[in-house]
Write a protein that holds these residues in place. Structure first.
Motif, PDB file in Angstrom:
ATOM      1  N   UNK A 225      70.302 107.466 -26.302  1.00 37.88           N
ATOM      2  CA  UNK A 225      71.245 106.499 -27.016  1.00 37.88           C
ATOM      3  C   UNK A 225      70.455 105.172 -27.198  1.00 37.88           C
ATOM      4  N   UNK A 226      69.501 104.739 -26.216  1.00 34.98           N
ATOM      5  CA  UNK A 226      68.791 103.659 -26.465  1.00 34.98           C
ATOM      6  C   UNK A 226      67.428 103.941 -27.325  1.00 34.98           C
ATOM      7  N   UNK A 227      67.039 105.058 -27.388  1.00 37.88           N
ATOM      8  CA  UNK A 227      66.038 105.363 -28.394  1.00 37.88           C
ATOM      9  C   UNK A 227      66.464 105.629 -29.727  1.00 37.88           C
ATOM     10  N   UNK A 228      67.634 106.330 -29.748  1.00 38.20           N
ATOM     11  CA  UNK A 228      68.178 106.206 -31.260  1.00 38.20           C
ATOM     12  C   UNK A 228      68.500 104.905 -31.842  1.00 38.20           C
ATOM     13  N   UNK A 229      69.052 104.057 -30.914  1.00 35.62           N
ATOM     14  CA  UNK A 229      69.213 102.615 -31.604  1.00 35.62           C
ATOM     15  C   UNK A 229      68.095 101.959 -31.971  1.00 35.62           C
ATOM     16  N   UNK A 230      66.699 102.270 -31.267  1.00 33.68           N
ATOM     17  CA  UNK A 230      65.656 101.620 -31.478  1.00 33.68           C
ATOM     18  C   UNK A 230      65.011 102.450 -32.854  1.00 33.68           C
ATOM     19  N   UNK A 231      65.634 103.384 -33.429  1.00 33.51           N
ATOM     20  CA  UNK A 231      65.080 104.138 -34.660  1.00 33.51           C
ATOM     21  C   UNK A 231      64.222 105.142 -34.266  1.00 33.51           C
ATOM     22  N   UNK A 232      63.979 105.621 -33.217  1.00 35.72           N
ATOM     23  CA  UNK A 232      63.111 106.784 -32.721  1.00 35.72           C
ATOM     24  C   UNK A 232      63.821 107.984 -33.514  1.00 35.72           C
ATOM     25  N   UNK A 233      63.121 108.915 -34.276  1.00 36.94           N
ATOM     26  CA  UNK A 233      63.767 110.071 -34.898  1.00 36.94           C
ATOM     27  C   UNK A 233      64.529 110.879 -33.830  1.00 36.94           C
ATOM     28  N   UNK A 234      65.617 111.453 -34.276  1.00 41.79           N
ATOM     29  CA  UNK A 234      66.382 112.285 -33.508  1.00 41.79           C
ATOM     30  C   UNK A 234      65.738 113.634 -33.078  1.00 41.79           C
TER      31      UNK A 234
END
Length: 263
Positions: A225-234
């Motif tokens: 969740x944290x990485x997705x919110x930072x814009x890291x590609x899924x």
């Protein structure tokens, strides 16, 4: 429909859906079948150890090596999951849990929600292709539940570890949170803490209210969740955190679970 698998050495799983089969067998495992709940018409009539028994939905059917199991009637098509555990594996778990005396099942037919849930979770973890750590942790939870709750022998009274003050439980949590990318090993963690993996699984769940495998999964979901919110590609999140693909159910629940809510 019946499906069977060998998830690991000394363990067999069989799942049946809509079964009316009458079983007769001489058992050479510690076998525990969990009859699925919410089947009001289902009742299995069976015999073992010279006793006639009835197990209904939500119940357990338990036998050990040398027991003869004979199912004489099933009142309606039944769903159940069966786990067969090698006797040496159960003996190792009993020793690790400081079990008093040789392990024997207390009774063949009973109800126990904790064991029932542990069986269904172990079957589900294997069926959905989870990581080796999650499978090992679910196995540890299952063995601990069977030894502690289904045995005929009282357990030795041990020291209860405090989840705040006892450094081993704190270190277990810290280890899991630090190993969300490089796969943790349950044997390694338990060895570092000076505990058997079966005792570690039992103590962790007692202290924190969730299994050690569930906690590690929650850590991975929270980090996703944290990485997705930072814009890291899924796709990068899935690769780095060990999810099989971007549609993995754990990724789909990334916004709903956080380890901060688990104690």
């Amino acid at each position: 429909m019946v499906s069977a698998s060998v998830p690991r050495e000394r363990i067999l799983i069989m799942s049946a859906r809509g079964s009316t089969r009458r079983w007769t067998e001489v058992n050479d495992y510690v076998s525990v079948a969990a009859v699925a709940p919410n089947q009001p018409r289902v009742a299995a009539f069976w015999k073992t150890r010279g006793r006639s028994l009835v197990t209904t939905a939500g119940g357990l059917m338990a036998t050990e090596p040398g027991d003869i199991h004979v199912t004489t009637n099933v009142t309606a098509p039944a769903d159940f999951d069966l786990v067969r555990l090698g006797p040496t594996l159960v003996a190792e778990a009993a020793e690790g849990l400081e079990h008093v005396g040789r392990f024997h099942l207390r009774t063949p037919s009973l109800e126990d929600a904790v064991v029932h849930s542990a069986i269904r979770r172990f079957v589900a973890v294997n069926a959905t292709g989870q990581t080796p750590f999650e499978v090992d942790a679910a196995c540890g939870d299952l063995l601990a539940a069977i030894v502690q709750r289904l045995s005929e022998v009282p357990q030795k009274t041990g020291v209860k570890l405090d989840p705040v003050r006892d450094y081993r439980l704190r270190r277990a949590r810290e280890y899991l949170m630090a190993h969300i990318e490089d796969r943790p090993k349950l044997d390694t963690l338990a060895g570092d803490l000076g505990l058997s993996k079966f005792r570690l699984c039992a103590l962790f769940k007692d202290a924190f209210g969730v299994s050690i495998g569930q906690f590690w999964t929650a850590c991975r979901i929270h980090e996703a969740e944290r990485r997705l919110l930072l814009g890291v590609p899924i796709k990068d999140v899935a690769r780095d955190l060990g999810f099989s693909d971007v549609l993995h159910p754990h990724l789909q629940t990334a916004e709903r679970v956080s380890p901060s809510s688990l104690g």
